[in-house]
Design a protein around this motif. Structure first.
Motif, PDB file in Angstrom:
ATOM      1  N   GLY A 197       0.711  -1.423   0.141  1.00 53.77           N
ATOM      2  CA  GLY A 197      -0.073   0.359  -0.372  1.00 53.77           C
ATOM      3  C   GLY A 197       1.640   1.198  -0.232  1.00 53.77           C
ATOM      4  O   GLY A 197       0.688   2.107  -1.019  1.00 53.77           O
ATOM      5  N   VAL A 198       1.594   1.850   0.244  1.00 54.30           N
ATOM      6  CA  VAL A 198       2.320   2.312   1.035  1.00 54.30           C
ATOM      7  C   VAL A 198       3.729   2.910  -0.635  1.00 54.30           C
ATOM      8  O   VAL A 198       3.269   3.695  -0.624  1.00 54.30           O
ATOM      9  CB  VAL A 198       3.857   2.360   2.043  1.00 54.30           C
ATOM     10  CG1 VAL A 198       5.233   3.389   1.018  1.00 54.30           C
ATOM     11  CG2 VAL A 198       2.536   2.284   3.258  1.00 54.30           C
ATOM     12  N   VAL A 220      -7.102   4.526   4.852  1.00 57.17           N
ATOM     13  CA  VAL A 220      -7.646   4.244   5.484  1.00 57.17           C
ATOM     14  C   VAL A 220      -6.597   2.458   6.137  1.00 57.17           C
ATOM     15  O   VAL A 220      -6.639   2.298   7.493  1.00 57.17           O
ATOM     16  CB  VAL A 220      -8.726   3.255   5.226  1.00 57.17           C
ATOM     17  CG1 VAL A 220      -9.869   2.781   6.236  1.00 57.17           C
ATOM     18  CG2 VAL A 220      -9.793   4.700   4.964  1.00 57.17           C
ATOM     19  N   GLU A 221      -6.120   2.081   4.818  1.00 53.30           N
ATOM     20  CA  GLU A 221      -5.227   0.680   5.543  1.00 53.30           C
ATOM     21  C   GLU A 221      -3.963   1.154   6.175  1.00 53.30           C
ATOM     22  O   GLU A 221      -3.559   0.545   6.449  1.00 53.30           O
ATOM     23  CB  GLU A 221      -5.714   0.480   3.793  1.00 53.30           C
ATOM     24  CG  GLU A 221      -6.356  -0.531   3.477  1.00 53.30           C
ATOM     25  CD  GLU A 221      -7.084  -1.691   3.925  1.00 53.30           C
ATOM     26  OE1 GLU A 221      -6.001  -2.506   4.640  1.00 53.30           O
ATOM     27  OE2 GLU A 221      -8.268  -1.111   4.108  1.00 53.30           O
ATOM     28  N   CYS A 222      -3.973   1.931   5.438  1.00 50.55           N
ATOM     29  CA  CYS A 222      -2.411   3.058   6.234  1.00 50.55           C
ATOM     30  C   CYS A 222      -2.318   2.913   7.492  1.00 50.55           C
ATOM     31  O   CYS A 222      -1.558   2.591   7.883  1.00 50.55           O
ATOM     32  CB  CYS A 222      -1.846   4.258   5.420  1.00 50.55           C
ATOM     33  SG  CYS A 222      -0.184   4.286   6.213  1.00 50.55           S
ATOM     34  N   GLU A 223      -3.641   3.295   7.886  1.00 52.32           N
ATOM     35  CA  GLU A 223      -3.632   3.830   8.882  1.00 52.32           C
ATOM     36  C   GLU A 223      -4.065   2.395  10.125  1.00 52.32           C
ATOM     37  O   GLU A 223      -3.640   2.455  11.182  1.00 52.32           O
ATOM     38  CB  GLU A 223      -4.969   4.041   9.630  1.00 52.32           C
ATOM     39  CG  GLU A 223      -6.037   5.111  10.649  1.00 52.32           C
ATOM     40  CD  GLU A 223      -6.706   5.506  11.021  1.00 52.32           C
ATOM     41  OE1 GLU A 223      -7.201   6.224  12.111  1.00 52.32           O
ATOM     42  OE2 GLU A 223      -7.247   6.235  10.301  1.00 52.32           O
ATOM     43  N   ARG A 224      -4.908   1.513   9.668  1.00 51.89           N
ATOM     44  CA  ARG A 224      -5.512   0.444   9.820  1.00 51.89           C
ATOM     45  C   ARG A 224      -3.445  -0.693   9.858  1.00 51.89           C
ATOM     46  O   ARG A 224      -3.677  -1.096  10.952  1.00 51.89           O
ATOM     47  CB  ARG A 224      -6.055  -0.479   9.303  1.00 51.89           C
ATOM     48  CG  ARG A 224      -6.736  -2.074  10.133  1.00 51.89           C
ATOM     49  CD  ARG A 224      -7.878  -2.064  10.053  1.00 51.89           C
ATOM     50  NE  ARG A 224      -7.630  -2.503   7.954  1.00 51.89           N
ATOM     51  CZ  ARG A 224      -7.371  -3.285   7.393  1.00 51.89           C
ATOM     52  NH1 ARG A 224      -6.563  -4.582   8.513  1.00 51.89           N
ATOM     53  NH2 ARG A 224      -6.877  -4.549   6.523  1.00 51.89           N
ATOM     54  N   LYS A 225      -2.346  -0.748   8.828  1.00 52.83           N
ATOM     55  CA  LYS A 225      -1.702  -1.660   9.616  1.00 52.83           C
ATOM     56  C   LYS A 225      -0.328  -0.823   9.667  1.00 52.83           C
ATOM     57  O   LYS A 225       0.967  -1.543   9.214  1.00 52.83           O
ATOM     58  CB  LYS A 225      -1.227  -1.532   7.631  1.00 52.83           C
ATOM     59  CG  LYS A 225      -2.579  -2.398   7.195  1.00 52.83           C
ATOM     60  CD  LYS A 225      -2.428  -3.426   6.056  1.00 52.83           C
ATOM     61  CE  LYS A 225      -3.568  -3.507   5.570  1.00 52.83           C
ATOM     62  NZ  LYS A 225      -3.654  -4.655   3.880  1.00 52.83           N
ATOM     63  N   ALA A 226      -0.808   0.319  10.134  1.00 53.32           N
ATOM     64  CA  ALA A 226       0.375   1.448  10.568  1.00 53.32           C
ATOM     65  C   ALA A 226       1.495   0.430  11.334  1.00 53.32           C
ATOM     66  O   ALA A 226       2.625   0.809  11.487  1.00 53.32           O
ATOM     67  CB  ALA A 226       0.300   2.279  11.183  1.00 53.32           C
ATOM     68  N   ARG A 228       2.372  -2.590  11.423  1.00 55.85           N
ATOM     69  CA  ARG A 228       3.882  -3.251  10.599  1.00 55.85           C
ATOM     70  C   ARG A 228       4.496  -2.490   9.971  1.00 55.85           C
ATOM     71  O   ARG A 228       5.194  -3.072   8.784  1.00 55.85           O
ATOM     72  CB  ARG A 228       2.967  -4.233   9.191  1.00 55.85           C
ATOM     73  CG  ARG A 228       1.164  -5.004  10.250  1.00 55.85           C
ATOM     74  CD  ARG A 228       0.828  -5.382   9.391  1.00 55.85           C
ATOM     75  NE  ARG A 228      -0.200  -5.933  10.615  1.00 55.85           N
ATOM     76  CZ  ARG A 228      -1.499  -6.612   9.077  1.00 55.85           C
ATOM     77  NH1 ARG A 228      -1.529  -6.930   8.012  1.00 55.85           N
ATOM     78  NH2 ARG A 228      -2.834  -6.603  10.006  1.00 55.85           N
ATOM     79  N   LEU A 229       4.606  -1.408   9.378  1.00 54.92           N
ATOM     80  CA  LEU A 229       6.077  -0.807   8.440  1.00 54.92           C
ATOM     81  C   LEU A 229       6.889  -0.655   9.544  1.00 54.92           C
ATOM     82  O   LEU A 229       6.637  -0.329  10.739  1.00 54.92           O
ATOM     83  CB  LEU A 229       5.288   0.823   8.385  1.00 54.92           C
ATOM     84  CG  LEU A 229       3.708   0.704   8.073  1.00 54.92           C
ATOM     85  CD1 LEU A 229       2.992   2.495   7.102  1.00 54.92           C
ATOM     86  CD2 LEU A 229       4.165   0.273   6.077  1.00 54.92           C
ATOM     87  N   ALA A 259       6.482   6.648  14.747  1.00 55.74           N
ATOM     88  CA  ALA A 259       7.526   7.047  13.986  1.00 55.74           C
ATOM     89  C   ALA A 259       8.500   7.662  15.110  1.00 55.74           C
ATOM     90  O   ALA A 259       9.721   7.588  15.686  1.00 55.74           O
ATOM     91  CB  ALA A 259       7.871   8.013  13.713  1.00 55.74           C
ATOM     92  N   ALA A 260       7.660   8.306  16.378  1.00 58.42           N
ATOM     93  CA  ALA A 260       8.347   8.866  17.662  1.00 58.42           C
ATOM     94  C   ALA A 260       9.426   8.412  18.145  1.00 58.42           C
ATOM     95  O   ALA A 260      10.091   8.510  18.519  1.00 58.42           O
ATOM     96  CB  ALA A 260       7.103   9.989  18.116  1.00 58.42           C
ATOM     97  N   PRO A 261       8.516   7.289  18.885  1.00 61.02           N
ATOM     98  CA  PRO A 261      10.094   6.138  19.788  1.00 61.02           C
ATOM     99  C   PRO A 261      11.025   5.909  18.329  1.00 61.02           C
ATOM    100  O   PRO A 261      11.809   5.586  18.914  1.00 61.02           O
ATOM    101  CB  PRO A 261       7.978   4.792  20.248  1.00 61.02           C
ATOM    102  CG  PRO A 261       7.712   5.399  19.917  1.00 61.02           C
ATOM    103  CD  PRO A 261       7.222   6.209  18.698  1.00 61.02           C
ATOM    104  N   ARG A 262      10.218   5.312  17.263  1.00 62.31           N
ATOM    105  CA  ARG A 262      11.960   4.915  16.612  1.00 62.31           C
ATOM    106  C   ARG A 262      12.555   5.444  15.793  1.00 62.31           C
ATOM    107  O   ARG A 262      12.843   5.304  14.957  1.00 62.31           O
ATOM    108  CB  ARG A 262      10.650   3.849  15.635  1.00 62.31           C
ATOM    109  CG  ARG A 262      10.024   2.619  16.239  1.00 62.31           C
ATOM    110  CD  ARG A 262      10.054   2.056  15.317  1.00 62.31           C
ATOM    111  NE  ARG A 262       8.130   1.962  14.702  1.00 62.31           N
ATOM    112  CZ  ARG A 262       7.438   1.179  13.808  1.00 62.31           C
ATOM    113  NH1 ARG A 262       7.646  -0.030  12.813  1.00 62.31           N
ATOM    114  NH2 ARG A 262       6.652   1.264  13.385  1.00 62.31           N
TER     115      ARG A 262
END
Length: 819
Positions: A197-198, A220-226, A228-229, A259-262
């Motif tokens: 998707g990305v 919507v899919e990216c928000e649900r699978k974030a 796993r990125l 993203a902030a913790p990583r």
């Protein structure tokens, strides 16, 4: 070797488990061995076909793949994957073609990699263009376009990614292929993995294609699978949705939380791209930016030149406080200034200036200025300074300390060579910088006039924003650029519907500041403001009404106030409630509105606006400028003459020309005469350049609107006031010369006869300390006579000594240097 028909028959005769294993590129698992033995028609296990080792990754395949000969497709896919350049891929396609979606995706991937699609250099772009123009590629693209609806999600994602890297989308066939691919991706959105998707979102954003439906579904899919990125995919996702203009605050909040913790796992490109994406999307993420600032400051030495510039730009644009990051970026930029490109130098200079940190890092600007001057002296390096970089450097360095003075002359000389390449915004930036640093050299003065001539020549290509930006610089300059104003007025009147209300308000405001009235422009603006009154911002409405009241006839100004009354009332109400909304009225806007109402008259229709304005002005606690106090005083005097209550908001200051003499006379509350006699009610006002308006219709001068109102009010109060030039005013208020004293006989130095005796005024011998007598009289002999050599206070070599020898002739001093 088998023929094609024999191979298909052999494949159909295989056991089902082995057929499935070959089809998916994997050997049958251990639990399927019994079914394999039972389906082998009772033969010995040694007669069964050998097991196929798993040499390819198990993946999802389309329905079409199950009907294709697998061994031929797998072998063909291996040949495509082994290609090292685009020519090999195209040659194999011309010989063997493609058998399924995997072959197409692999061929596109190798074409993009072989043509250098990962790079942005001119050579790689030319290679990609040659691939796209090849007839074999067009045949492959046409075949893929017809089969996209049957492709699986992984093949669709790989094809989209590769086509974007190749730069497809220029001709009709490529655009049609993108439409087919986007329609197929819309149907497969829920089947894409997180990475796929990305990749699709990145491809569509890069190719500037895709539909709102596709991006919304991918979001919507990216928000649900974030979760796993990985780090790179989070950065790419943010960049893709921000670039496509389909960023949602909810999606970017989720990405920021992931993203902030990583941030510690991000590389330097991920750091800069993430910050850039959030600026572009307009979503604030303080925790993410704090983490990025800490990580970037700690790894500043690892950042590339592009990353330095991008991070500085992103943090300056968002106004996010990061003092440690700015210090680290400035230190690295100062050390590596010779390795920074022209655009990177311009971006850094602009970022530190926009972040209000130019004065805390003068050494950075000094290094940038020296490096730019050195490169501009080199004809080979001069060509790397694009017009945008020149304009940005000009504007940023004009407000920074420590910049070498010769930088502006070097930039002016370079801009004059390529002025026709500058866009409108670059022209306005250069003009604004020249207005700030001055035009006291020949190159800068020539560039100033050349910019005005170039803008006037372009005329209709300036646009609303460009016209407003240029006129804002030139409206108060001397000499007046008449051709520029005529060109802007003519083109704005012809294209009035294409000019945004905010820009149109700025254009008429600049004409009023320049004391010019163009009937064609102001008539068209009145009709456009009346038609779009519901969308005109409140502050723009105040400026437009003030411009009409100052230079246009009263009936036009009154009509505009009536048309924009709802917007004006909304802006005044927001200021009264102290609501800091976007485009809300500032104190100077309210002062302009007060002056406007006194010009058009406090008629019954805007009476409610007058009361609301009075209340809003009373609620403002910020100090007023002198110009605003003059406007408010005139409005109060006009309101009180009509019997309307209007609070005092401060007395207007006296005119700057008369201020040193302190001769201001208060004629009435809000009205001050520069020089006057309150007893006889007569006086003089200093004439200013903006007191008169040039009417381009009849080419005559007339009084500006507020000046006419002031004259009418003073006349109604019984005052006789005449306007005179500043030099005449100075003569009028100059203090009288000292009186002439006639000496009387017997005075000091005069004989009893009254005749003048010059001997009585000769200097007396020195008496007392320092040659001054006890009476304190001045003794020139004690000062002019030379002191003995070696005495304290003897002039140093090179200083003037009135008692020393005469100076050497000029020719004796200059001759050795001229030899």
């Amino acid at each position: 070797m088998f023929a094609a028909e024999d191979e298909e028959d052999l494949f159909a005769a295989l056991p089902s488990a082995l057929r499935e294993a070959l089809e998916f590129g994997s050997a049958p698992v251990e639990r399927d061995r019994e079914s394999l033995d039972k389906s082998s028609t009772g033969s010995d296990r040694s007669d069964s076909p050998p097991r196929v080792k798993n040499k390819t990754r198990r993946g999802r395949r389309s329905a079409e793949r199950r009907g294709a000969p697998p061994r031929a497709a797998v072998e063909l896919n291996r040949r495509y994957a082994a290609c090292t350049n685009a020519e090999e891929v195209l040659r194999i396609y011309a010989e063997k073609g493609v058998r399924n979606d995997v072959n197409v995706a692999t061929a596109f991937t190798r074409l993009a990699r072989g043509a250098g699609g990962d790079s942005r250099g001119r050579g790689q772009r030319d290679a990609c263009r040659r691939v796209r123009q090849d007839p074999r590629f067009k045949g492959l693209l046409e075949e893929a376009c017809m089969s996209f609806p049957e492709y699986g999600p992984q093949a669709l994602a790989n094809c989209a990614h590769s086509l974007a890297r190749l730069g497809c989308g220029g001709d009709a066939q490529e655009r049609r292929a993108w439409r087919c691919l986007v329609e197929s991706a819309e149907a497969s959105c829920t089947k894409f993995s997180a990475r796929e998707g990305v990749n699709v979102a990145w491809a569509c954003a890069t190719a500037r294609t895709g539909s709102a439906t596709l991006f919304d579904a991918l979001a919507v899919e990216c928000e649900r699978k974030a979760p796993r990125l990985n780090a790179q995919e989070l950065s790419i996702a943010a960049w893709a949705f921000a670039t496509a203009g389909r960023a949602t605050e909810r999606l970017f909040r989720v990405l920021a939380a992931e993203a902030a913790p990583r941030v510690g796992t991000f590389n330097e490109q991920n750091l800069s791209n993430t910050a850039y994406a959030y600026v572009l999307a307009g979503v604030r993420a303080p925790e993410l930016f704090d983490a990025v600032a800490r990580e970037a400051a700690a790894r500043a030495e690892e950042l590339s030149a592009q990353a330095l510039a991008n991070l500085a730009w992103a943090f300056a644009t968002t106004r996010h406080p990061a003092p440690g990051l700015y210090v680290a970026l400035a230190d690295q930029a100062e050390r590596r200034v010779q390795a920074l490109g022209a655009q990177n130098l311009a971006s850094l200079a602009w970022a530190f200036c926009a972040a209000r940190r130019a004065r805390t890092h003068p050494r950075l600007y000094s290094a940038i200025g020296r490096e730019v001057c050195a490169r501009l002296r080199n004809p080979g390096a001069r060509r790397h300074f694009a017009p945008q970089a020149v304009a940005t450097l000009f504007l940023a360095c004009s407000a920074a300390p420590g910049v070498p003075y010769e930088l502006f002359d070097a930039l002016s000389a370079h801009a004059l060579r390529r002025l026709d390449e500058f866009n409108v915004q670059d022209l306005a930036n250069c003009a604004g910088a020249l207005n700030a640093v001055g035009r006291d050299t020949a190159s800068r003065a020539l560039l100033w006039s050349s910019i005005a001539q170039e803008a006037a020549r372009r005329g209709g290509r300036l646009g609303g924003l460009g016209s407003a930006a240029l006129l804002s610089v030139y409206c108060r300059s001397q000499p007046f650029e008449r051709e520029l104003f005529l060109a802007v007025a003519r083109e704005s009147a012809l294209q009035i519907s294409a000019v945004a209300p905010r820009h149109l308000a700025t254009i008429v405001w600049c004409h009023a500041r320049a004391s010019r009235y163009d009937p064609q422009l102001f008539g068209a603006a009145l009709g456009e403001f009346s038609r779009t009154s519901s969308v005109v911002p409140a502050d723009a409405a105040c400026r437009a009404c003030w411009a009409f009241a100052r230079v246009a006839p009263v009936n036009e100004a009154s009509a505009l106030v009536d048309a924009l009354a709802p917007r004006l009332l909304a802006g005044v109400g927001a200021a009264l409630r102290n609501q800091q909304q976007q485009y809300s009225c500032r104190p100077q806007d309210l002062a302009c509105l007060a002056e406007t109402l006194c010009v058009v008259g406090f008629t019954p229709q805007p009476l409610g606006l007058t009361h609301a304005l009075d209340a809003a002005l009373s609620a403002i606690t910020t100090p007023w400028s002198d110009e605003d106090l003059v406007r408010l005083g005139l409005a109060r005097a006009a309101a009180r003459q009509q019997g309307l209550p209007f609070s005092e908001h401060g007395d207007p200051p006296p005119s700057n020309e008369a201020k040193p003499f302190q001769l201001s006379v208060k004629a009435a509350p809000g009205l001050t005469i520069d020089v006057g006699d309150a007893r006889n009610k007569s006086g003089f006002d200093c004439f200013k350049l903006d007191d008169s308006v040039y009417d381009s219709n009849n080419m005559h001068l007339r009084d500006a609107g507020p000046v006419a109102v002031r004259a009418r009010l003073l006349q109604g109060l019984g005052w006789r006031v005449r306007r005179i030039l500043p030099q005449e005013l100075v003569k009028l208020v100059r203090p009288p010369p000292p009186p002439i004293v006639t000496p009387t006989p017997g005075a000091a130095g005069l004989p009893p006869s009254g005749e003048f005796n010059p001997a009585a005024f000769l200097p007396r011998p020195p008496i007392g300390a320092a040659g001054l007598p006890p009476s304190g009289e001045f003794n020139p002999a004690a000062v002019l006579l030379p002191r003995p050599g070696g005495a304290a206070g003897l002039p140093l070599p090179g200083e003037f000594n009135p008692g020393g020898p005469p100076p050497a002739p000029i020719a004796t001093t200059i001759a050795p240097h001229c030899a």
